[in-house]
Write an enzyme that holds these catalytic residues in place. Structure first.
Site, PDB file in Angstrom:
ATOM      1  N   GLU A   1      -4.688   7.630  -2.981  1.00 46.20           N
ATOM      2  CA  GLU A   1      -5.173   6.335  -2.496  1.00 46.20           C
ATOM      3  C   GLU A   1      -5.454   5.388  -3.651  1.00 46.20           C
ATOM      4  O   GLU A   1      -5.383   4.169  -3.489  1.00 46.20           O
ATOM      5  CB  GLU A   1      -6.424   6.506  -1.631  1.00 46.20           C
ATOM      6  CG  GLU A   1      -6.150   7.074  -0.240  1.00 46.20           C
ATOM      7  CD  GLU A   1      -5.127   6.285   0.565  1.00 46.20           C
ATOM      8  OE1 GLU A   1      -5.114   5.042   0.492  1.00 46.20           O
ATOM      9  OE2 GLU A   1      -4.306   6.916   1.255  1.00 46.20           O
TER      10      GLU A   1
ATOM     11  N   HIS B   1       0.841  -1.203   0.000  1.00 49.02           N
ATOM     12  CA  HIS B   1       0.000   0.000   0.000  1.00 49.02           C
ATOM     13  C   HIS B   1       0.882   1.261   0.000  1.00 49.02           C
ATOM     14  O   HIS B   1       0.725   2.136  -0.859  1.00 49.02           O
ATOM     15  CB  HIS B   1      -0.911  -0.021   1.238  1.00 49.02           C
ATOM     16  CG  HIS B   1      -1.809   1.161   1.359  1.00 49.02           C
ATOM     17  ND1 HIS B   1      -3.151   1.117   1.039  1.00 49.02           N
ATOM     18  CD2 HIS B   1      -1.579   2.437   1.763  1.00 49.02           C
ATOM     19  CE1 HIS B   1      -3.696   2.309   1.239  1.00 49.02           C
ATOM     20  NE2 HIS B   1      -2.756   3.131   1.680  1.00 49.02           N
ATOM     21  N   GLU B   2       1.796   1.330   0.946  1.00 53.66           N
ATOM     22  CA  GLU B   2       2.638   2.534   1.047  1.00 53.66           C
ATOM     23  C   GLU B   2       3.586   2.639  -0.148  1.00 53.66           C
ATOM     24  O   GLU B   2       3.886   3.744  -0.602  1.00 53.66           O
ATOM     25  CB  GLU B   2       3.410   2.548   2.368  1.00 53.66           C
ATOM     26  CG  GLU B   2       2.538   2.491   3.623  1.00 53.66           C
ATOM     27  CD  GLU B   2       1.405   3.512   3.684  1.00 53.66           C
ATOM     28  OE1 GLU B   2       1.538   4.583   3.053  1.00 53.66           O
ATOM     29  OE2 GLU B   2       0.371   3.234   4.337  1.00 53.66           O
TER      30      GLU B   2
ATOM     31  N   HIS C   1       1.805   4.461  -2.863  1.00 59.54           N
ATOM     32  CA  HIS C   1       1.897   5.914  -2.686  1.00 59.54           C
ATOM     33  C   HIS C   1       3.265   6.419  -3.155  1.00 59.54           C
ATOM     34  O   HIS C   1       3.384   7.449  -3.810  1.00 59.54           O
ATOM     35  CB  HIS C   1       1.753   6.285  -1.205  1.00 59.54           C
ATOM     36  CG  HIS C   1       0.345   6.231  -0.678  1.00 59.54           C
ATOM     37  ND1 HIS C   1      -0.668   6.987  -1.202  1.00 59.54           N
ATOM     38  CD2 HIS C   1      -0.208   5.529   0.353  1.00 59.54           C
ATOM     39  CE1 HIS C   1      -1.793   6.747  -0.511  1.00 59.54           C
ATOM     40  NE2 HIS C   1      -1.547   5.867   0.421  1.00 59.54           N
TER      41      HIS C   1
HETATM   42 ZN    ZN Z   1      -2.939   5.215   1.864  1.00 65.49          ZN
END
Ligand code: ZN
Length: 529
Positions: free
Chosen positions: A322, A292-293, A296
């Protein structure tokens, strides 16, 4: 609009030499002013990065004794950054540059810079520096208290902080009065162009489709049990590093550390850091939060370097951001092909532990749909129901129709009606997310679901251009997808409004169609007709 301006500029330059020489004379001071604008914006960006470095340190390595001073330090930096952002000289410079910007193509870096500088300035001057400093100091203090109160299941300790966060949220919104809903200015900050009403409409439509889907899938997946075992921390971290490196995260321009609530922070284009948390009885925590990170970070690491140091040198909005974390975490990271490639490595990393687990069984386990308590661990189908609940509660707290002290009860009732489970305590209930306990209340949750919706929309657009992407992923080739995203989405940074960007990349406005199709296709075998 864009085309017309471009055409006018081109025609003027080619057919009217007298005009050209006049505009050349006028351009020199414009270029000097533009350089001055960039210098000022760069300074603001540097101060913002210094604040981010303090925040990163606080959330990773800072000893507990540093908390008080850190709150003051962050407040001082926030105040200084804000004073520079609201400086009337900056406003005057933007005023003087606007006629110049009007001669440039809308999507040029310079016109975009002047346009976004205008938006940021107009917002900054409405908010007193004193509010910014108080909110920043409050956020740092509240976060420190929450870190201990959550594991202790201690809502009573957090209640005054929750109340203060709500008060600060209302105070902030009032600087932008008149508004239709008190949450509007806070939502607009995160997801420009969205309002409480437009998010509510979007979410109501999504809920109508998701609830029957969840009912249908969860009833049939009782036999899938999550596989638990013991997974040593260092082996987990080594596996996470291999995975995110392979998908394209550049460790020359970033690093991975441990924290309580994972996040990504950008100190510069050359330093985009990510964090994770490791649970030794659950492999999925570190793995999917790292993915997830890293999503980003791929975005931030791929913004056009010429935008570095300006307000354009970062992602377009929280929701668009996101979309990239959720794309890499779920659309890619929970796909069958992804695990065709990575499962053998996982088996080698934890010798013996997956010998008797078939890839299909593992794939189903990491995609198990169940009504669960914790948002960050929720599956793709139920996840949005967690967000919809938080969004409604947040609106009510800001409106004053839900009192802070009544949050735990409203949470339990809401979980029952939205997700279908009731938490036994506040630790796994209303205290679970950092958002309401680390700063001002408002605009904190809608971006996740907007991100889910956009993740499928962007992925569908990438697939249209390169239908082979799933096959490439199964072969461990992530560069084709990464470079399509870089070329079409990432490199633009914050040049365009989210709505403009979505239209540019997908040819459509934001809509739930591709997301619902994605879920239906993925869980087809489990959805009862
Ligand atoms: Zn996030």
């Amino acid at each position: 609009m864009t085309k017309t301006r471009k055409a006018q500029y081109g025609v003027g330059a080619a057919t009217a030499p007298a005009k050209t020489s006049k505009s050349t004379r006028n351009r020199r001071p414009a270029e000097e002013k533009l350089a001055e604008l960039k210098r000022r914006l760069h300074e603001i960006d540097d101060l913002t990065a210094a604040g981010a470095a303090l925040g990163w340190d606080q959330a990773t390595y800072m000893p507990i004794g540093g908390a008080g001073a850190r709150g003051r330090q962050r407040a001082a930096l926030s105040r200084l950054t804000h004073e520079k952002s609201a400086d009337s000289t900056l406003g005057k410079l933007i005023d003087e540059l606007e006629p110049y910007a009007a001669t440039l193509p809308y999507d040029s870096n310079e016109a975009s810079l002047i346009r976004i500088a205008r938006r940021d300035f107009e917002r900054a001057i409405k908010v007193p520096s004193d509010h910014v400093a108080r909110a920043s100091a409050f956020g740092a203090e509240s976060y420190e208290v929450w870190k201990r109160a959550r594991p202790a299941n201690d809502f009573a300790t957090m209640l005054p902080f929750l109340q203060r966060g709500i008060d600060l949220g209302r105070e902030y919104a009032d600087f932008f009065a008149p508004y239709h809903h008190v949450a509007d200015p806070l939502i607009d900050d995160a997801d420009e162009g969205m309002t409480a009403a437009s998010v509510r409409r979007l979410f109501a439509a999504l809920r109508a489709d998701l609830v029957p889907m969840v009912d249908s899938i969860t009833e049939q997946s009782e036999e899938d049990h999550r596989r638990l075992g013991y997974f040593g921390e260092s082996a987990q971290l080594a596996f996470c590093l291999s995975v995110i490196k392979r998908i394209g995260y550049d460790f020359q321009r970033g690093r991975l550390d441990k924290t309580v609530h994972p996040f990504c922070t950008r100190l510069s284009a050359g330093d985009v850091r990510i964090t994770t948390r490791v649970f030794e009885n659950d492999l999925t925590q570190a793995l999917f939060s790292s993915l997830h990170e890293a999503g980003h970070a791929l975005y931030e690491q791929s913004v056009d370097p010429v935008l570095e140091g300006t307000p354009l040198g970062r992602g377009a909005s929280v929701g668009v951001h996101e979309s990239q974390s959720r794309l890499w975490e779920n659309v890619v990271g929970r796909s069958r092909g992804f695990w065709e490639y990575f499962y053998p490595l996982l088996q080698r990393t934890f010798p013996g532990q997956f010998d008797r687990v078939r890839l299909d069984t593992f794939y189903r386990a990491i995609n198990k749909v169940e009504r669960s308590l914790i948002r960050t661990e929720a599956d793709e189908v139920t996840y949005n129901l967690h967000i919809l609940l938080r969004f409604e509660l947040e609106l009510k707290m800001l409106e004053g129709t839900l009192r802070a002290k009544d949050l735990p009860e409203a949470w339990r009732a809401g979980m029952d009606s939205y997700v279908g489970v009731v938490p036994p305590d506040d630790r796994d209930g209303c205290l679970q997310d950092v958002h309401w306990f680390s700063g001002i209340m408002g605009g904190g949750f809608q971006s996740y679901t907007i991100g889910n919706i956009l993740s499928a929309q962007f992925y569908a657009a990438a697939m249209k251009a390169h239908p082979n992407i799933p096959k490439e992923i199964a072969a461990g080739e992530f560069e084709p997808l990464h470079s399509w995203l870089r070329e079409n989405l990432y490199r633009h940074g914050r040049k365009f409004k989210p709505s403009e960007l979505v239209r540019r990349v997908t040819g459509e406005q934001m809509n739930t169609g591709p997301y619902l199709s994605y879920l239906r296709a993925k869980y087809a075998g489990r959805i009862r007709a």
